[in-house]
Write an enzyme that holds these catalytic residues in place. Structure first.
Site, PDB file in Angstrom:
ATOM      1  N   LYS A 159       0.859  -1.217   0.052  1.00 14.29           N
ATOM      2  CA  LYS A 159      -0.025   0.079   0.043  1.00 14.29           C
ATOM      3  C   LYS A 159       0.892   1.277   0.094  1.00 14.29           C
ATOM      4  CE  LYS A 159      -3.720   2.250   2.661  1.00 14.29           C
ATOM      5  NZ  LYS A 159      -4.566   2.325   3.670  1.00 14.29           N
ATOM      6  N   LYS A 209      -2.309  -1.649  -3.704  1.00 15.34           N
ATOM      7  CA  LYS A 209      -2.902  -0.456  -3.810  1.00 15.34           C
ATOM      8  C   LYS A 209      -2.043   0.888  -3.538  1.00 15.34           C
ATOM      9  CE  LYS A 209      -6.419   1.842  -0.732  1.00 15.34           C
ATOM     10  NZ  LYS A 209      -7.144   1.965   0.514  1.00 15.34           N
TER      11      LYS A 209
END
Length: 335
Positions: A204, A259
């Site tokens: 992320k 992400k």
């Protein structure tokens, strides 16, 4: 050593196989179905409530009764799971995020209600503290504002366990604290919840694509001008992502997440090719907002671009995609 087929024109005309629909379909390398989609949803307190998210046209915060209706439709469209994100009452936010693990909290009640109403629909919960902290960070901070890793993990354990006990099928730690996957797995085993899966947000990035999401859950105002670069990944790094994913798998993650999505498809490809684990990507709020802006201005063909964008994830190697377009895409795929 693999044999390399010599390709010379005109013996080889690459356009031959592209000429007709039947031959294009026969050689298609990647496919997209509703089963590849996970639908992120925002739940809020109350009944019969809908709140538009201005920076995400078409996306609404829903009260639980309305969410169940929408979730039932999603399941009927073939979407296998939704990812649940709470809109927390500001009065319940605190420095230590105690509301995150309250057994009667919004997420915990929502999980129970969704599993009662649609048992076969997978329910994925976000394990992170930013919706619950008065400062908007994903963890517990010290006097200087630095997020304390090990202290945060202690709270994440309580949060993940409360979700699992409520009936969540998958807990998805999105906080990027070191060591939290191993600790969550240990607690789930200890509490005789071995089949609760962990979807680790392993790669992320500290991205600027998250702004509309923070508006949707109400953490943007709390975060202010602060950032999350001391725990989320530097967008410049790829090798580091492989290291993070490998560690999370070793600690007990069942699936891993990259992400944001489309700007990081190279990372998706590397994770899938090099580690060969169940790999997911999140087409995040900023990606959605950019698409919607272009659609609303008539600059792009909405239906065609939505499906193309999602197919790109599959081509890159993703096993599934979290996308706010999930229901719209599933309807198109059903036609």
């Amino acid at each position: 050593m693999s044999f390399q087929i010599p390709r010379q024109f005109p013996a080889t005309r690459m356009r031959r196989m592209r000429r007709d629909d039947f031959s294009r379909r026969l050689m298609r390398e990647s496919t997209l179905t509703a089963a590849d989609l996970i639908w992120p949803v925002f739940v809020l307190e109350g009944e019969n409530r809908r709140e538009a998210v201005p920076s995400m046209p078409g996306v609404e915060r829903l009260s639980l009764d309305l969410l169940i209706e929408e979730a039932r439709e999603a399941y009927q469209l073939g979407i296998p799971a939704l990812a649940l994100f709470p809109v927390v009452d500001p009065a319940l936010k605190s420095e230590l995020a105690e509301e995150a693990y309250h057994a009667g909290g919004l997420v915990q009640r929502s999980v129970r209600a969704l599993k009662d109403a649609i048992p076969e629909l997978g329910v994925i919960t976000d394990v992170a503290l930013d919706p619950y902290t008065s400062h908007g960070q994903d963890g517990i901070i010290d006097d200087s504002g630095y997020v304390l890793n090990d202290r945060t993990v202690e709270t994440l354990l309580k949060q993940a366990l409360s979700h699992a006990e409520a009936g969540a099928d998958v807990v998805a730690p999105s906080d990027m604290m070191d060591g939290r996957i191993g600790e969550i797995r240990r607690v789930l085993e200890q509490e005789h919840l071995p089949n609760v899966r962990i979807m680790a947000y392993s790669a992320k990035y500290a991205s600027h694509y998250y702004g509309p999401f923070r508006d949707a859950v109400g953490s943007a105002a709390n975060l202010g001008k602060a950032d999350k670069r001391t725990y989320q990944m530097d967008p410049a790094n790829g090798d580091e992502a492989l290291h993070e994913v490998a560690m999370d798998i070793a600690e007990g993650a069942d699936m891993v997440m990259v992400k944001p999505g489309m700007p990081y498809l190279d990372v998706v490809r590397r994770v899938k090719e090099e580690l060969k684990v169940p790999t997911y990507a999140y087409q995040v709020s900023g990606e959605y907002a950019m698409h919607m802006a272009a659609f609303e201005n008539g600059w792009l063909d909405a239906d065609a671009v939505i499906l193309e964008s999602l197919l790109c994830f599959k081509r890159a190697g993703a096993d599934g995609v979290l996308t706010y377009f999930a229901k719209r895409a599933a309807r198109m795929l059903a036609q």
